[in-house]
Design a protein around this motif. Sequence first.
Motif, short mmCIF file in Angstrom:
data_model
loop_
_atom_site.label_atom_id
_atom_site.label_comp_id
_atom_site.label_asym_id
_atom_site.label_seq_id
_atom_site.Cartn_x
_atom_site.Cartn_y
_atom_site.Cartn_z
N THR A 136 -18.85 11.71 -18.22
CA THR A 136 -19.30 10.37 -18.56
C THR A 136 -18.11 9.46 -18.79
O THR A 136 -17.01 9.92 -19.10
CB THR A 136 -20.17 10.38 -19.84
N ILE A 137 -18.36 8.18 -18.63
CA ILE A 137 -17.33 7.18 -18.85
C ILE A 137 -18.01 5.88 -19.24
O ILE A 137 -19.13 5.60 -18.80
CB ILE A 137 -16.45 7.00 -17.58
N ASP A 138 -17.36 5.12 -20.07
CA ASP A 138 -17.87 3.81 -20.48
C ASP A 138 -18.05 2.94 -19.23
O ASP A 138 -17.17 2.91 -18.37
CB ASP A 138 -16.85 3.17 -21.44
N ASP A 139 -19.15 2.24 -19.13
CA ASP A 139 -19.42 1.44 -17.92
C ASP A 139 -18.54 0.20 -17.81
O ASP A 139 -18.57 -0.48 -16.80
CB ASP A 139 -20.90 1.07 -17.81
N GLN A 140 -17.72 -0.08 -18.82
CA GLN A 140 -16.80 -1.20 -18.76
C GLN A 140 -15.40 -0.78 -18.28
O GLN A 140 -14.54 -1.62 -18.09
CB GLN A 140 -16.67 -1.86 -20.13
#
Length: 97
Positions: A48-52
């Motif tokens: 997962t990764i921050d969408d920003q």
Amino acid sequence: MTAYLASEIVTHDPDLLEQYRTIARQAVAEFGGRYLVRNQTPEMLEGTIDDQVKVVILSFDSLDDARSFYHSETYAPAIEVAAKCMSRRILIVDGGD
């Protein structure tokens, strides 16, 4: 041997980001770095990764050149500005070629 410097960046202040970019571009050029990826949104295949998050990838002729860039007096002001306008993770890796 080619080395790569990769950054994951989340910007908090777009105006200061422009100041950072001006300083960083000068330092990258001074140390022979080349932008391979600039400010792109990654597509996560695992994890997962921050969408920003945006990604920047630079190449240098060697690990020493990448380290010299990051620790240079030219890039030092960019590090100070970055601390005010973004969250980031930076790594360097030997290209192994």
